[in-house]
Design a protein around this motif. Structure first.
Motif, PDB file in Angstrom:
ATOM      1  N   ALA A  33      44.524 -23.616 -20.987  1.00 40.57           N
ATOM      2  CA  ALA A  33      44.824 -22.582 -21.987  1.00 40.57           C
ATOM      3  C   ALA A  33      46.137 -21.876 -21.669  1.00 40.57           C
ATOM      4  O   ALA A  33      46.914 -21.530 -22.577  1.00 40.57           O
ATOM      5  N   LEU A  34      46.396 -21.667 -20.395  1.00 41.98           N
ATOM      6  CA  LEU A  34      47.651 -21.035 -19.982  1.00 41.98           C
ATOM      7  C   LEU A  34      48.835 -21.930 -20.351  1.00 41.98           C
ATOM      8  O   LEU A  34      49.865 -21.442 -20.852  1.00 41.98           O
ATOM      9  N   CYS A  35      48.679 -23.231 -20.114  1.00 37.31           N
ATOM     10  CA  CYS A  35      49.744 -24.173 -20.473  1.00 37.31           C
ATOM     11  C   CYS A  35      49.942 -24.225 -21.988  1.00 37.31           C
ATOM     12  O   CYS A  35      51.072 -24.339 -22.476  1.00 37.31           O
ATOM     13  N   ALA A  36      48.841 -24.172 -22.729  1.00 40.24           N
ATOM     14  CA  ALA A  36      48.944 -24.213 -24.177  1.00 40.24           C
ATOM     15  C   ALA A  36      49.651 -22.973 -24.715  1.00 40.24           C
ATOM     16  O   ALA A  36      50.395 -23.042 -25.708  1.00 40.24           O
ATOM     17  N   LYS A  37      49.477 -21.852 -24.096  1.00 38.83           N
ATOM     18  CA  LYS A  37      50.070 -20.594 -24.563  1.00 38.83           C
ATOM     19  C   LYS A  37      51.557 -20.503 -24.232  1.00 38.83           C
ATOM     20  O   LYS A  37      52.368 -20.090 -25.079  1.00 38.83           O
ATOM     21  N   TYR A  38      51.918 -20.884 -23.001  1.00 38.38           N
ATOM     22  CA  TYR A  38      53.293 -20.676 -22.561  1.00 38.38           C
ATOM     23  C   TYR A  38      54.094 -21.964 -22.450  1.00 38.38           C
ATOM     24  O   TYR A  38      55.323 -21.914 -22.291  1.00 38.38           O
ATOM     25  N   GLY A  39      53.407 -23.107 -22.498  1.00 37.74           N
ATOM     26  CA  GLY A  39      54.071 -24.378 -22.249  1.00 37.74           C
ATOM     27  C   GLY A  39      53.963 -24.739 -20.786  1.00 37.74           C
ATOM     28  O   GLY A  39      54.185 -23.886 -19.914  1.00 37.74           O
ATOM     29  N   GLU A  40      53.623 -26.003 -20.503  1.00 32.40           N
ATOM     30  CA  GLU A  40      53.430 -26.401 -19.108  1.00 32.40           C
ATOM     31  C   GLU A  40      54.689 -26.250 -18.270  1.00 32.40           C
ATOM     32  O   GLU A  40      54.614 -25.792 -17.128  1.00 32.40           O
ATOM     33  N   PRO A  41      55.890 -26.595 -18.793  1.00 33.88           N
ATOM     34  CA  PRO A  41      57.098 -26.388 -17.975  1.00 33.88           C
ATOM     35  C   PRO A  41      57.303 -24.925 -17.567  1.00 33.88           C
ATOM     36  O   PRO A  41      57.732 -24.640 -16.444  1.00 33.88           O
ATOM     37  N   THR A  42      56.975 -24.004 -18.462  1.00 32.73           N
ATOM     38  CA  THR A  42      57.125 -22.579 -18.134  1.00 32.73           C
ATOM     39  C   THR A  42      56.122 -22.155 -17.081  1.00 32.73           C
ATOM     40  O   THR A  42      56.455 -21.400 -16.152  1.00 32.73           O
ATOM     41  N   VAL A  43      54.863 -22.623 -17.200  1.00 36.08           N
ATOM     42  CA  VAL A  43      53.852 -22.305 -16.186  1.00 36.08           C
ATOM     43  C   VAL A  43      54.270 -22.855 -14.836  1.00 36.08           C
ATOM     44  O   VAL A  43      54.148 -22.186 -13.799  1.00 36.08           O
ATOM     45  N   ARG A  44      54.782 -24.075 -14.829  1.00 36.98           N
ATOM     46  CA  ARG A  44      55.208 -24.695 -13.568  1.00 36.98           C
ATOM     47  C   ARG A  44      56.385 -23.926 -12.964  1.00 36.98           C
ATOM     48  O   ARG A  44      56.427 -23.680 -11.751  1.00 36.98           O
ATOM     49  N   ALA A  45      57.340 -23.538 -13.815  1.00 33.05           N
ATOM     50  CA  ALA A  45      58.495 -22.797 -13.321  1.00 33.05           C
ATOM     51  C   ALA A  45      58.090 -21.432 -12.782  1.00 33.05           C
ATOM     52  O   ALA A  45      58.579 -20.984 -11.738  1.00 33.05           O
ATOM     53  N   ALA A  46      57.198 -20.756 -13.506  1.00 33.00           N
ATOM     54  CA  ALA A  46      56.740 -19.447 -13.042  1.00 33.00           C
ATOM     55  C   ALA A  46      55.970 -19.577 -11.734  1.00 33.00           C
ATOM     56  O   ALA A  46      56.099 -18.731 -10.834  1.00 33.00           O
ATOM     57  N   SER A  47      55.176 -20.629 -11.593  1.00 28.91           N
ATOM     58  CA  SER A  47      54.435 -20.854 -10.343  1.00 28.91           C
ATOM     59  C   SER A  47      55.403 -21.032  -9.177  1.00 28.91           C
ATOM     60  O   SER A  47      55.188 -20.483  -8.087  1.00 28.91           O
ATOM     61  N   ALA A  48      56.468 -21.798  -9.403  1.00 30.99           N
ATOM     62  CA  ALA A  48      57.462 -22.000  -8.345  1.00 30.99           C
ATOM     63  C   ALA A  48      58.130 -20.682  -7.975  1.00 30.99           C
ATOM     64  O   ALA A  48      58.390 -20.402  -6.797  1.00 30.99           O
ATOM     65  N   GLU A  49      58.396 -19.851  -8.972  1.00 27.14           N
ATOM     66  CA  GLU A  49      59.023 -18.553  -8.699  1.00 27.14           C
ATOM     67  C   GLU A  49      58.081 -17.626  -7.949  1.00 27.14           C
ATOM     68  O   GLU A  49      58.510 -16.864  -7.068  1.00 27.14           O
ATOM     69  N   VAL A  50      56.782 -17.692  -8.265  1.00 25.46           N
ATOM     70  CA  VAL A  50      55.807 -16.885  -7.528  1.00 25.46           C
ATOM     71  C   VAL A  50      55.797 -17.285  -6.055  1.00 25.46           C
ATOM     72  O   VAL A  50      55.705 -16.428  -5.158  1.00 25.46           O
ATOM     73  N   LEU A  51      55.912 -18.575  -5.775  1.00 26.84           N
ATOM     74  CA  LEU A  51      55.989 -19.039  -4.388  1.00 26.84           C
ATOM     75  C   LEU A  51      57.249 -18.507  -3.709  1.00 26.84           C
ATOM     76  O   LEU A  51      57.211 -18.029  -2.561  1.00 26.84           O
ATOM     77  N   ASP A  52      58.369 -18.581  -4.420  1.00 26.68           N
ATOM     78  CA  ASP A  52      59.625 -18.086  -3.844  1.00 26.68           C
ATOM     79  C   ASP A  52      59.567 -16.574  -3.617  1.00 26.68           C
ATOM     80  O   ASP A  52      60.084 -16.065  -2.608  1.00 26.68           O
ATOM     81  N   TYR A  53      58.950 -15.866  -4.545  1.00 26.51           N
ATOM     82  CA  TYR A  53      58.800 -14.412  -4.392  1.00 26.51           C
ATOM     83  C   TYR A  53      57.969 -14.092  -3.149  1.00 26.51           C
ATOM     84  O   TYR A  53      58.313 -13.185  -2.371  1.00 26.51           O
ATOM     85  N   ALA A  54      56.862 -14.821  -2.973  1.00 26.74           N
ATOM     86  CA  ALA A  54      56.029 -14.588  -1.792  1.00 26.74           C
ATOM     87  C   ALA A  54      56.804 -14.864  -0.506  1.00 26.74           C
ATOM     88  O   ALA A  54      56.656 -14.131   0.483  1.00 26.74           O
ATOM     89  N   GLU A  55      57.627 -15.879  -0.522  1.00 29.31           N
ATOM     90  CA  GLU A  55      58.439 -16.173   0.659  1.00 29.31           C
ATOM     91  C   GLU A  55      59.416 -15.034   0.937  1.00 29.31           C
ATOM     92  O   GLU A  55      59.555 -14.584   2.093  1.00 29.31           O
ATOM     93  N   ARG A  56      60.096 -14.557  -0.101  1.00 33.50           N
ATOM     94  CA  ARG A  56      61.047 -13.453   0.098  1.00 33.50           C
ATOM     95  C   ARG A  56      60.336 -12.213   0.633  1.00 33.50           C
ATOM     96  O   ARG A  56      60.833 -11.533   1.551  1.00 33.50           O
ATOM     97  N   LYS A  57      59.197 -11.909   0.065  1.00 33.97           N
ATOM     98  CA  LYS A  57      58.446 -10.726   0.481  1.00 33.97           C
ATOM     99  C   LYS A  57      57.968 -10.868   1.924  1.00 33.97           C
ATOM    100  O   LYS A  57      57.969  -9.899   2.701  1.00 33.97           O
ATOM    101  N   THR A  58      57.543 -12.079   2.305  1.00 38.44           N
ATOM    102  CA  THR A  58      57.094 -12.321   3.683  1.00 38.44           C
ATOM    103  C   THR A  58      58.248 -12.172   4.658  1.00 38.44           C
ATOM    104  O   THR A  58      58.117 -11.548   5.716  1.00 38.44           O
ATOM    105  N   ARG A  59      59.373 -12.768   4.324  1.00 37.71           N
ATOM    106  CA  ARG A  59      60.529 -12.663   5.215  1.00 37.71           C
ATOM    107  C   ARG A  59      60.975 -11.211   5.370  1.00 37.71           C
ATOM    108  O   ARG A  59      61.347 -10.774   6.462  1.00 37.71           O
ATOM    109  N   ALA A  60      60.927 -10.464   4.285  1.00 43.52           N
ATOM    110  CA  ALA A  60      61.284  -9.044   4.378  1.00 43.52           C
ATOM    111  C   ALA A  60      60.317  -8.306   5.284  1.00 43.52           C
ATOM    112  O   ALA A  60      60.716  -7.436   6.082  1.00 43.52           O
ATOM    113  N   GLY A  61      59.032  -8.645   5.202  1.00 45.69           N
ATOM    114  CA  GLY A  61      58.050  -8.011   6.079  1.00 45.69           C
ATOM    115  C   GLY A  61      58.233  -8.376   7.528  1.00 45.69           C
ATOM    116  O   GLY A  61      58.101  -7.515   8.423  1.00 45.69           O
ATOM    117  N   ILE A  62      58.546  -9.625   7.801  1.00 47.24           N
ATOM    118  CA  ILE A  62      58.761 -10.054   9.192  1.00 47.24           C
ATOM    119  C   ILE A  62      59.973  -9.349   9.781  1.00 47.24           C
ATOM    120  O   ILE A  62      59.987  -9.005  10.977  1.00 47.24           O
TER     121      ILE A  62
END
Length: 553
Positions: A204-233
């Motif tokens: 349903a999420l893919c149908a609403k936003y498009g699978e490429p957008t969901v995939r891109a947003a997922s990749a950005e969420v991973l990158d955001y978590a990495e940035r936040k972790t590095r800042a914490g370290i």
């Protein structure tokens, strides 16, 4: 391109608002999956203790979203994802296929009771993600733990469903090796329901936003978590920190010497577990994925608890351990009580960094006390298993007392309410109380442990009363005193337990008292009003108030 191959094109760039919306939706999906398991489950261990976890992986096997449930379960979930990515031709995977696994040494889990269900998500004919869940099944009891062959049925990652059709012969094989099959089949159905819900929500999420957008947003969420972790370290001073401690368990006759080194360098952290004891003939060994999950919990707790628990968060964290050691066990090591040593590992990492970030860590905590009773239910005639991780005390912190009567670190399950326990199992809970004077004294007091007395009714039960810290108490910090140790109290007529194993007859009782939490800071520096409050609320005795805290009563 084969329609079943995962999408590998370059992701789109999405704006921060869309990323946040989709990231929150992914987190909601895994939380909803977890609630679905709990609501639909049959066994008390899952529907009451909520001993289950859920995850979404992308097509590369990376964790995109993990529900905030049982931290150590991530090890089992990582294991099956990695194994399927490496060993299964993804072109053969069809919608409705479901992989099941539990084996610590072939990628299915971190101990055999944790059974994982992994299901692909297809959208417009393409594999776009995997939904996964795990539940701890209270089965495989009254067994030895010298090696994994004694611990239960080993299930490598295999297809339990093909194109949505149950492979009945595989299910029959699994159930034949279970001691409580009527619970297993119904809990399996709950796990399947959760995965199917996850598939629908992701589609349903893919149908609403498009699978490429969901995939891109997922990749950005991973990158955001990495940035936040590095800042914490980066908030931890660079340096090499170390800690050693002794570790005891009733599963193993010797007290082990454990050690950890923590190296912080700029925005990366390395946990060095080399030179630790070799794996032992007991169930305390940890496979590498279990160790990773434990380390990830510890680091997340210290650098930023709000970091999304995904593979981006994992990137700046490195773990080194020797093959064949208790922290990187290899086949055929037994692994049933792997959280015993994992709980100590978290305390060791915290204490190693106490000189660098004293305001963020807590003193050593309880390891918990696992009690398992099993036998033939006199009312139903069926074999039953009652399994419960009894909480203890949390270690005190830099400006707060430790929490009383809780589970800590990587376990995080709930207790079974007395009403549910007595309704479903032939036992009676006679006492359930906090233990006075149990928390380690300090400027900030360690959390108190609990006492739970259980009477067996009308049958002979086999008992296993596990738990660590019977010899070595959880330690205090900065002048805080050590906690109390784990204790098993046997009622009249109960024969002494051997390595915490034995029998409890009709009308007899057993009491589990897990270790409490260590104190933080000199007890003489504790605020007088807090001491008076503790005394009034009977958290401490008059003797402790006078002799330990120096209160003039």
């Amino acid at each position: 391109m084969n329609a079943h191959q995962p999408v590998v094109s370059e992701p789109l760039r999405v704006d921060p608002v869309t990323t946040e919306v989709i990231g929150s939706a992914l987190s909601t999906i895994v939380e909803e999956m977890g609630k679905a398991i709990v609501r639909a489950a049959y066994s008390t261990n899952i529907k009451e203790r909520q001993d289950c976890s859920t995850v979404i992986f992308d097509t590369e096997g990376r964790t995109v979203a993990q529900a905030e449930r049982i931290p150590v379960h991530l090890g089992s979930l990582l294991g099956i994802s990695e194994w399927v990515m490496k060993n299964v031709d993804l072109a053969t995977v069809e919608p409705g296929d479901v992989f099941i696994g539990n084996d610590a040494h072939t990628g299915g889990g971190t101990h055999l009771n944790d059974i994982v269900f992994l299901e692909p998500v297809f959208f417009e004919g393409r594999l776009v993600a995997w939904v996964t869940n795990l539940a701890h099944h209270s089965d495989f009891v009254d067994r030895g733990h010298a090696h994994i062959y004694q611990e239960g049925l080993r299930i490598p990652p295999i297809r339990l469903y093909r194109k949505g059709v149950l492979q009945q012969d595989i299910m029959d094989l699994v159930l034949l090796n279970c001691q409580v099959p009527h619970e297993r089949i119904n809990d399996f159905r709950a796990q399947m329901a959760a995965n199917r819900l996850g598939v629908q929500r992701y589609q349903a999420l893919c149908a609403k936003y498009g699978e490429p957008t969901v995939r891109a947003a997922s990749a950005e969420v991973l990158d955001y978590a990495e940035r936040k972790t590095r800042a914490g370290i980066r908030t931890i001073p660079d340096g090499l920190y170390a800690y050693s401690c002794r570790f005891d368990t009733p599963s193993y006759d010797q007290v082990l010497d454990l050690k950890v080194k923590v190296e912080v360098k700029a925005d990366e952290i390395t946990i060095d577990l080399r030179d630790n004891p070799e794996q032992v003939r007991a169930g305390i060994n940890m496979v590498y994925t279990a160790t990773l999950a434990t380390v990830y919990f510890a680091v997340k707790s210290l650098v930023d608890p709000d970091i999304p628990a995904n593979s981006g968060f994992h990137r700046p964290i490195h773990v080194i351990a020797d093959d064949g050691s208790v922290f990187k066990a290899v086949s055929p090591a037994a692994v049933y009580t792997r959280t015993d040593i994992g709980q100590r590992l978290v305390d060791m990492i915290f204490t190693a960094l106490s000189s660098a970030i004293p305001d963020r860590i807590c003193a050593a905590c309880t390891g918990g006390g696992l009690v398992t009773l099993s036998g033939t239910h006199p009312r139903t005639g069926r074999f039953y298993v009652y399994n419960e991780m009894n909480g203890g005390g949390m270690g005190a912190r830099a400006a707060q007392d430790g929490l009383d009567g809780v589970q800590v670190h990587t376990t995080n399950t709930a207790n079974i309410p007395i009403e549910a326990l007595e309704f479903e199992h032939p036992v009676m809970v006679e006492r359930y109380e906090l233990v006075q004077d149990s928390g380690g004294a300090g400027k900030w007091r360690g959390g108190m442990t609990m006492r739970r007395r259980i009477r067996v009714l009308d049958h002979l039960a086999t008992v296993n009363a596990g738990g660590t810290n019977s010899i070595v108490a959880p330690w205090g910090l900065f002048g805080g005193r050590d906690a109390t140790t784990t204790n098993v109290e046997l009622g009249e007529g109960v024969a002494p337990l051997k390595n915490r194993n034995g029998r409890v007859g009709p009308g007899q009782t057993i009491v589990m008292v897990a270790a409490s939490g260590g104190g933080y800071g000199d007890p003489k520096e504790r605020d007088r009003e807090l001491v008076r409050r503790d005394l009034k609320e009977e958290r401490i005795s008059e003797k402790a108030a006078r002799e330990i805290y120096g209160l003039d009563i």
